[in-house]
Motif scaffolding. Structure first.
Motif, mmCIF file in Angstrom:
data_model
loop_
_atom_site.group_PDB
_atom_site.id
_atom_site.type_symbol
_atom_site.label_atom_id
_atom_site.label_comp_id
_atom_site.label_asym_id
_atom_site.label_seq_id
_atom_site.Cartn_x
_atom_site.Cartn_y
_atom_site.Cartn_z
ATOM 1 N N CYS A 65 0.845 -1.201 0.000
ATOM 2 C CA CYS A 65 0.000 0.000 0.000
ATOM 3 C C CYS A 65 0.879 1.249 0.000
ATOM 4 C CB CYS A 65 -0.915 0.015 1.224
ATOM 5 S SG CYS A 65 0.006 0.038 2.790
ATOM 6 N N VAL A 66 0.237 2.382 -0.196
ATOM 7 C CA VAL A 66 0.886 3.679 0.006
ATOM 8 C C VAL A 66 0.012 4.482 0.963
ATOM 9 C CG1 VAL A 66 1.991 3.663 -2.268
ATOM 10 C CG2 VAL A 66 -0.264 4.743 -1.987
ATOM 11 N N ILE A 67 0.596 5.515 1.533
ATOM 12 C CA ILE A 67 -0.129 6.353 2.496
ATOM 13 C C ILE A 67 -0.336 7.745 1.899
ATOM 14 C CG2 ILE A 67 -0.018 7.471 4.761
ATOM 15 C CD1 ILE A 67 1.762 5.117 5.683
ATOM 16 N N HIS A 68 -1.575 8.241 1.983
ATOM 17 C CA HIS A 68 -1.792 9.669 1.743
ATOM 18 C C HIS A 68 -2.008 10.330 3.096
ATOM 19 C CE1 HIS A 68 -2.972 13.546 0.274
ATOM 20 N NE2 HIS A 68 -4.049 13.485 1.039
ATOM 21 N N ARG A 126 -4.601 12.540 -5.546
ATOM 22 C CA ARG A 126 -4.774 12.068 -6.921
ATOM 23 C C ARG A 126 -3.554 11.256 -7.371
ATOM 24 N NH1 ARG A 126 -6.032 16.624 -9.083
ATOM 25 N NH2 ARG A 126 -3.959 17.239 -9.817
ATOM 26 N N ALA A 127 -2.358 11.758 -7.036
ATOM 27 C CA ALA A 127 -1.141 11.036 -7.411
ATOM 28 C C ALA A 127 -1.061 9.684 -6.708
ATOM 29 C CB ALA A 127 0.088 11.879 -7.075
ATOM 30 N N ALA A 128 -1.440 9.648 -5.442
ATOM 31 C CA ALA A 128 -1.414 8.390 -4.696
ATOM 32 C C ALA A 128 -2.388 7.377 -5.302
ATOM 33 C CB ALA A 128 -1.757 8.641 -3.232
ATOM 34 N N LEU A 129 -3.563 7.846 -5.706
ATOM 35 C CA LEU A 129 -4.578 6.960 -6.264
ATOM 36 C C LEU A 129 -4.207 6.455 -7.658
ATOM 37 C CD1 LEU A 129 -7.761 8.879 -5.082
ATOM 38 C CD2 LEU A 129 -7.033 6.620 -4.317
ATOM 39 N N GLN A 130 -3.260 7.117 -8.293
ATOM 40 C CA GLN A 130 -2.835 6.682 -9.622
ATOM 41 C C GLN A 130 -1.757 5.600 -9.567
ATOM 42 O OE1 GLN A 130 -1.756 10.461 -11.330
ATOM 43 N NE2 GLN A 130 -3.836 10.887 -12.069
ATOM 44 N N THR A 131 -1.323 5.260 -8.366
ATOM 45 C CA THR A 131 -0.378 4.149 -8.230
ATOM 46 C C THR A 131 -1.138 2.828 -8.348
ATOM 47 O OG1 THR A 131 -0.576 3.915 -5.828
ATOM 48 C CG2 THR A 131 0.989 5.555 -6.648
ATOM 49 N N THR A 132 -0.420 1.747 -8.389
ATOM 50 C CA THR A 132 -1.067 0.433 -8.486
ATOM 51 C C THR A 132 -1.396 -0.147 -7.116
ATOM 52 O OG1 THR A 132 1.095 -0.648 -8.519
ATOM 53 C CG2 THR A 132 0.120 -0.063 -10.656
ATOM 54 N N GLN A 133 -1.087 0.596 -6.064
ATOM 55 C CA GLN A 133 -1.296 0.080 -4.716
ATOM 56 C C GLN A 133 -2.431 0.829 -4.018
ATOM 57 O OE1 GLN A 133 2.408 0.152 -2.602
ATOM 58 N NE2 GLN A 133 3.487 -1.095 -4.108
ATOM 59 N N PRO A 134 -3.185 0.141 -3.168
ATOM 60 C CA PRO A 134 -4.258 0.813 -2.442
ATOM 61 C C PRO A 134 -3.715 1.873 -1.490
ATOM 62 C CG PRO A 134 -3.940 -1.419 -1.623
ATOM 63 C CD PRO A 134 -3.108 -1.297 -2.858
ATOM 64 N N VAL A 135 -4.533 2.897 -1.260
ATOM 65 C CA VAL A 135 -4.117 4.075 -0.494
ATOM 66 C C VAL A 135 -4.722 4.044 0.900
ATOM 67 C CG1 VAL A 135 -4.200 6.594 -0.376
ATOM 68 C CG2 VAL A 135 -3.883 5.446 -2.597
ATOM 69 N N ILE A 136 -3.879 4.219 1.903
ATOM 70 C CA ILE A 136 -4.347 4.398 3.278
ATOM 71 C C ILE A 136 -4.515 5.892 3.533
ATOM 72 C CG2 ILE A 136 -3.699 4.234 5.709
ATOM 73 C CD1 ILE A 136 -2.359 1.617 5.146
ATOM 74 N N GLU A 159 4.150 -1.004 10.526
ATOM 75 C CA GLU A 159 2.918 -1.764 10.728
ATOM 76 C C GLU A 159 2.297 -2.220 9.417
ATOM 77 O OE1 GLU A 159 -1.599 -0.881 12.511
ATOM 78 O OE2 GLU A 159 0.029 0.549 12.855
ATOM 79 N N THR A 160 2.351 -1.377 8.393
ATOM 80 C CA THR A 160 1.626 -1.649 7.152
ATOM 81 C C THR A 160 2.513 -2.082 5.995
ATOM 82 O OG1 THR A 160 1.791 0.654 6.361
ATOM 83 C CG2 THR A 160 -0.077 0.101 7.803
ATOM 84 N N GLY A 161 3.816 -1.802 6.092
ATOM 85 C CA GLY A 161 4.691 -2.081 4.971
ATOM 86 C C GLY A 161 4.495 -1.127 3.816
ATOM 87 N N ALA A 162 3.958 0.059 4.080
ATOM 88 C CA ALA A 162 3.712 1.045 3.027
ATOM 89 C C ALA A 162 4.993 1.345 2.267
ATOM 90 C CB ALA A 162 3.145 2.328 3.629
ATOM 91 N N SER A 163 4.859 1.483 0.953
ATOM 92 C CA SER A 163 6.034 1.664 0.105
ATOM 93 C C SER A 163 6.313 3.119 -0.241
ATOM 94 C CB SER A 163 5.863 0.869 -1.185
ATOM 95 O OG SER A 163 4.738 1.347 -1.920
ATOM 96 N N ALA A 164 5.379 4.035 0.052
ATOM 97 C CA ALA A 164 5.589 5.453 -0.261
ATOM 98 C C ALA A 164 4.606 6.303 0.536
ATOM 99 C CB ALA A 164 5.423 5.717 -1.759
ATOM 100 N N LEU A 165 4.988 7.547 0.736
ATOM 101 C CA LEU A 165 4.148 8.520 1.435
ATOM 102 C C LEU A 165 3.852 9.684 0.494
ATOM 103 C CD1 LEU A 165 2.902 9.688 4.107
ATOM 104 C CD2 LEU A 165 5.131 10.766 4.498
#
Length: 480
Positions: free
Chosen positions: A5-8, A23-33, A91-97
């Protein structure tokens, strides 16, 4: 650890629509927290406002409700952002902020620390203003503007970014399975027990509705009505003298691009030159908003001291009793007292009134502008560090593009000009409600002044000369 996932990180962008980082976060292939961090710095300090915090919490509730429609909730954590984000990634293993920039000294330092700490890509976007610092808005010598008029000229010439009206792809939000979420705290949870003013409705939906209402009618009378002192700023429909959009813009329930786009449409729909002039004047307010954010970004010292640092030599008075009378609206000058009581009771003050009371504090009472700037931040729902600082330094004559120190507002003439019938005064100073239009601006001149209202705490003529002498002395000291 949950699925990739990624975090917004929501900050001053409490909306789903036209949100650059989201918008940029939602354009990734990973779900957004979707995350909001309640920073303890927001809950303490000399500029903390209980009412503004209450409005923020209501905005978080509105944002959470919007996210429910997309199959998720707003994750809210309380703590230092550096620690919260570090723990969230573990906790989440998020790959980007992903987040939108703020330009205050505190935010710049915080974001720099976070980028170095987290060990994952941190993507920051310019979303808070129409034209961000460090981009096209520089002088011919590649320096920041420090005078508004040339800044505005170039600002108007630049093409404006479009407001994104696209749908939010809900499938790309994370459902927060396996993530602890205690929900949005209340004021009681945060141990905030202060009295809160009556709040306007919070959230993106209400912000957009007010923008539509204003730009479809009241904006066309803005030129004539903007200086008229208004008792009920968030009446519905919007009064003709104000948009009352500043609380929504301040916390990002509305984007500046949405505001500009609606105003630009109104500009095309105006019936005549006067209508269009009114719209253009309101658009200038968006330019002022950008200007002060640029000043804070390029000259962060203004947060603590005068932009024109020579005026730090002015020998201001330190008088706690006088300062308190100003805060309480007990100066004996009706228009000053009405304005201060308005802010104290509704958390807002008309821009003309802000200039009047700021001039009174800094010029009539000769009290350092930061005292007033700090008090405004404690009370205003739209309290924005950049705009508030810029406005106070303008009135004090210490800032960029400042009102010259020798121009000192006369509170009586200001009162007669902008509240000619005394309606604004009568609303907030009921002690003077029965006075005539002629007498209400200078009640001390009556043979029998109202006994329950104080006489003027200072003679304006004497105070004016005292201030001129103080500033002249500071200027003379510079040349020695």
């Amino acid at each position: 650890m949950i699925d990739p996932c990624v975090i917004h990180w929501f900050r001053r962008d409490l909306r789903l629509g036209d949100n650059t980082a989201l918008r940029a976060a939602l354009q990734t292939t990973q779900p957004v927290i979707p995350l909001f961090v309640l920073d303890p710095v927001l809950l303490k300090g000399e500029r903390f406002s209980p009412s503004r915090m209450a409005f923020l919490l209501q905005g978080l509730v509105a944002l959470d409700n919007g996210l429910k429609n997309h199959g998720t909730r707003l994750l809210v954590r309380l703590g230092k952002p550096q620690i919260i984000l570090h723990d969230m990634i573990r906790e989440t293993g998020a790959s980007a902020l992903y987040a939108n920039r703020d330009y205050t000294p505190y935010a710049v330092k915080r974001d720099h620390e976070i980028a170095e700490l987290l060990g994952i890509p941190v993507y920051l976007f310019d979303d808070l203003v129409l034209h961000a610092p460090g981009q096209e808005l520089l002088t011919g010598s590649n320096k920041p503007y420090t005078v508004f008029t040339p800044f505005k000229k170039k600002w108007l010439d630049l093409p404006k970014p479009d407001a994104d009206g696209g749908a939010i792809p809900g499938r790309q939000f994370h459902k927060l399975d396996g993530v602890d979420n205690n929900g949005i705290p209340s004021l009681k949870d945060l141990k905030i027990t202060d009295t809160i003013v009556d709040l306007p409705p919070a959230g993106e939906t209400h912000a957009k509705a007010r923008l539509k209402d204003f730009t479809s009618s009241a904006i066309f009378q803005y030129a004539d009505g903007r200086d008229r002192l208004i008792a009920h700023p968030f009446a519905d429909p919007a009064p003709r003298g104000t948009s009352y959009l500043s609380p929504y813009l301040r916390i990002g329930m509305l984007s500046p691009r949405q505001a500009y786009a609606a105003a630009h449409d109104a500009l095309k729909n105006g019936d005549d030159a006067e209508d269009r002039r009114s719209v253009e004047i309101w658009i200038s307010e968006l330019a002022w908003r950008d200007f002060y954010h640029h000043i804070l970004a390029y000259f962060p010292h203004v947060y603590e001291r005068s932009f024109q640092e020579d005026y730090e030599r002015v020998e201001y008075r330190t008088d706690a009793e006088d300062l308190q009378r100003w805060k309480d609206g007990q100066t004996g000058y009706p228009v000053v007292d009405a304005a201060m009581r308005q802010m104290n009771t509704v958390g807002w003050m008309h821009n003309r009134a802000r200039m009047i009371v700021a001039s009174f504090l800094t010029k009539d009472l000769l009290i350092y502008w930061r005292e007033g700037e700090k008090y405004f931040m404690q009370k205003l729902l739209d309290g924005d560090i950049a705009a508030n600082n810029g406005g106070w330094q303008w009135s004090a004559g210490t800032g960029t593009d400042a009102q010259p120190y020798f121009r000192i507002f006369n509170p009586v003439s200001q009162s007669r000009q902008y509240d000619p019938n005394g309606d604004y005064i009568r609303h907030y100073v009921p002690e003077l409600r029965d006075l005539s239009e002629k007498d209400i601006h200078e009640p001390w001149k009556l043979t029998s002044p109202p006994k329950n209202y104080p006489p003027p705490m200072v003679d304006h003529g004497m105070a004016r000369e005292r201030t001129l002498d103080a500033f002249k002395a500071a200027r003379k000291e510079k040349t020695l």
